[in-house]
Design an enzyme around this catalytic site. Structure first.
Site, PDB file in Angstrom:
ATOM      1  N   ASP A 144      21.184 -37.844  32.477  1.00  0.00           N
ATOM      2  CA  ASP A 144      20.709 -38.556  31.297  1.00  0.00           C
ATOM      3  C   ASP A 144      21.890 -38.997  30.432  1.00  0.00           C
ATOM      4  OD1 ASP A 144      18.337 -39.078  29.432  1.00  0.00           O
ATOM      5  OD2 ASP A 144      19.612 -37.845  28.148  1.00  0.00           O
ATOM      6  N   GLU A 173      22.211 -42.451  34.647  1.00  0.00           N
ATOM      7  CA  GLU A 173      21.540 -43.304  33.674  1.00  0.00           C
ATOM      8  C   GLU A 173      22.633 -43.876  32.781  1.00  0.00           C
ATOM      9  OE1 GLU A 173      18.558 -43.809  29.969  1.00  0.00           O
ATOM     10  OE2 GLU A 173      19.932 -42.131  30.072  1.00  0.00           O
TER      11      GLU A 173
HETATM   12  C1  NOJ Z   1      17.366 -41.397  27.970  1.00  0.00           C
HETATM   13  C2  NOJ Z   1      15.989 -40.935  28.316  1.00  0.00           C
HETATM   14  O1  NOJ Z   1      15.479 -41.755  29.340  1.00  0.00           O
HETATM   15  C3  NOJ Z   1      15.163 -41.004  27.061  1.00  0.00           C
HETATM   16  O2  NOJ Z   1      13.807 -40.775  27.315  1.00  0.00           O
HETATM   17  C4  NOJ Z   1      15.716 -40.029  26.056  1.00  0.00           C
HETATM   18  O3  NOJ Z   1      15.022 -40.169  24.842  1.00  0.00           O
HETATM   19  C5  NOJ Z   1      17.213 -40.278  25.809  1.00  0.00           C
HETATM   20  N1  NOJ Z   1      17.964 -40.484  27.010  1.00  0.00           N
HETATM   21  C6  NOJ Z   1      17.837 -39.109  25.093  1.00  0.00           C
HETATM   22  O4  NOJ Z   1      17.961 -38.014  25.961  1.00  0.00           O
END
Ligand code: NOJ
Length: 563
Positions: A199, A241
């Site tokens: 993430d 991500e």
């Molecule tokens: C990306 C995630 O996909 C999202 O849902 C989240 O709120 C943020 N990162 C913070 O962790």
């Protein structure tokens, strides 16, 4: 290292939404375990679990208060182990979210850190006496947060946070933090997890005078994680991500060369953020140009052989419009978010089916494009049946409603006797997308349903490795309403054609280089006339798509066998 992920179909699961195994109104591991055959039936190879850890749930589990515990709503660690064993027994792999950048403010580290400057945990976070540092870092949750700094009364200082204020950023300059995260990784990999979706990967370090994204220090640490995994857990993967332009995502793959062992690898996979909104633009404008431009730019950046892109259409967040120009963003908002409530931050909080007007032709086409783009596709739960959304729920909750299994009480998501008020979120119950009409049971029983169509596409894709591993080139058709991709692998050639427009499109490419080839529709089994070298006449109906196999009689690769 086995490159299983290059042929895999990924499926994002929100555990709370999938299946409630104990009747408390929340999805859990017991429920998910009972549904594992569903993924096999659909053809999924790898599940991506959203955060399953202890959390006060201020950001649906992306705010972790204990990295080593399963959230009680989801069950116990034993439930998780059973789930993983059952998934593995079926040949399914499982990766899970790894939230590196921040913890919850309820995490004991943060609680200790704020309580005393002398605490060994103080330096686990990023503190400052002013809120004027790192001014060049953008604010991500624009609709809620006004600053990346929050004042903490107890600490007597500001702390840094890239997301909600309840998610303080960890301080990666501190070696103890870097070690803690390797311990977390080890713990879950020892239990048999097949890898992680990392993430918010770009934000780990902060440096004055930069936008605090994609910093060399961040890459260096991510490479360290990769090395650790390669050394101790070969075959497990890391998916990034990194919501960035291709040029900035490219470094996340690193430059490891599996054949020579030289260079330093980073991620195995990264989501392809920039192409995603352009698929929607292309459909709205009946023009492939933006998809092609983006993928050509991506192709020029050539990623190592042992890496893979992860294209997707939707996920649990708003459809992000960060990787588009301001004009493109306006266009997307005008077209796909006509009501202000549909917009959130720099994006659109809607699901795939409502975005595409529930138009079956457009939905199939979107899946056909997703499943034929370079990379390994990532599906979002419920999109395969065309589930709807509820824009009136808070934040992104409207995209995270219970999975619609059948038309019975609680949509088969929870026990029949569970009062519907107990469900963690209301079911979608509207005329168009409500669970009585849109559900797995109905679609499974109807061989012509969207679900069956997606299942067939997945099956065909998996029989032909060219989709995941092949070279991709765009056929330079004059007609821009048609996206045509040539996939080649091991002497085999495939041509996928997508009519992005609401009107029929006639084509007559010469396909000269495939003269003499036999042409077969992979999804239908239909025989087309062979390629003669003269213009090859084809008509695509509105939003129609073809997946064609071109078998050249002269070719020497394995593809020649059937010619
Ligand atoms: C990306 C995630 O996909 C999202 O849902 C989240 O709120 C943020 N990162 C913070 O962790």
């Amino acid at each position: 290292m086995p490159l299983w992920f290059k042929d895999a179909i990924f499926y994002e699961v929100y555990i709370r939404a999938f299946a409630d195994g104990n009747g408390d109104g929340h999805g859990d591991f017991r429920g998910l375990t009972a549904k594992l055959d569903y993924f096999k039936e659909l053809g999924v190879d790898c599940l991506w679990l959203q955060p399953m850890y202890a959390s006060p749930l201020k950001d649906d589990g992306y705010d972790i208060s204990d990295y080593y515990r399963i959230h009680p709503d989801y069950g116990t660690l034993d439930d998780f182990k059973t789930f993983l064993a059952e998934a593995h027994a079926r040949g399914l792999r499982v990766i899970a979210d790894l939230v590196l950048n921040h913890t919850s403010d309820q995490h004991p580290w943060f609680q200790a850190a704020r309580a005393s400057r002398a605490s060994p945990y103080r330096d686990y976070y990023v503190w400052s006496d002013t809120d004027q540092k790192y001014k060049d870092a953008r604010i991500i949750f624009l609709d809620i947060e006004k600053s990346n700094w929050a004042w903490d009364e107890l600490a007597g200082q500001y702390y840094w946070h890239r997301f909600y204020a309840c998610q303080p950023d960890l301080n990666y300059d501190h070696p103890a933090v870097r070690r803690e995260m390797l311990n977390v990784i080890r713990f879950w990999l020892d239990l048999g997890l097949d890898g992680f979706r990392a993430d918010a990967a770009p934000y780990l370090f902060e440096r004055e005078g930069t936008n605090c994204e994609n910093l060399p220090e961040t890459h260096a640490y991510l490479k360290e994680i990769r090395r650790f995994m390669d050394d101790h857990y070969p075959g497990r993967i890391l998916l990034a991500e990194a919501n960035q332009w291709p040029l900035d995502v490219r470094p996340y793959f690193g430059d490891g060369d599996p054949s020579t062992g030289s260079g330093q690898a980073e991620f195995h996979m990264a989501f392809h953020f920039p192409v995603m909104p352009r698929i929607f633009m292309a459909l709205a404008q009946a023009d492939r140009t933006k998809i092609v431009e983006t993928l050509r730019a991506t192709g020029r950046l050539s990623i190592p052989e042992n890496c893979q892109w992860g294209p997707f259409l939707r996920n649990h967040d708003e459809l992000t419009l960060e990787m588009v120009t301001p004009e493109e963003r306006e266009f997307m908002w005008r077209t796909y978010a006509p009501e202000p409530r549909m917009r959130l931050n720099l994006g659109i909080r809607r699901r795939l089916a409502p975005l595409l007007d529930g138009d079956r032709r457009k939905l199939e086409l979107a899946f056909a494009i997703l499943l034929s783009l370079p990379g390994s596709p990532i599906l979002y739960y419920g999109d395969e049946i065309g589930m709807g959304d509820n824009i009136w729920l808070d934040d992104r909750d409207g995209l995270r409603t219970p999975m619609q299994w059948d038309a019975g009480p609680n949509a088969g998501f929870s026990g029949r006797d569970v009062p519907s008020e107990r469900l963690y979120a209301p079911l979608i119950d509207d005329e168009r997308y409500g669970y009585r009409r849109v559900n797995v049971a109905i679609e499974r029983a109807d061989p012509n349903s969207l679900w069956h169509t997606v299942r067939r596409m997945i099956a065909v894709r998996k029989q032909n490795r060219a989709f995941g591993r092949g070279r991709h080139e765009f056929l330079p058709l004059k007609n821009r309403a048609v996206l045509a991709i040539v996939h080649t692998y091991n002497g085999e050639t495939f041509l996928t054609l997508n009519n992005l427009s609401p009107s029929p499109q006639r084509l007559s490419p010469t396909l000269r280089q495939w003269k003499g080839a036999r042409v077969r529709g992979l999804l239908t089994g239909r025989e087309f006339p062979p390629v003669t070298g003269k213009p090859y006449a084809l008509t695509l109906q509105p939003y129609e798509y073809f997946w064609l196999k071109l078998d050249r009689p002269t070719s020497t690769g394995p593809g020649a066998a059937s010619s």
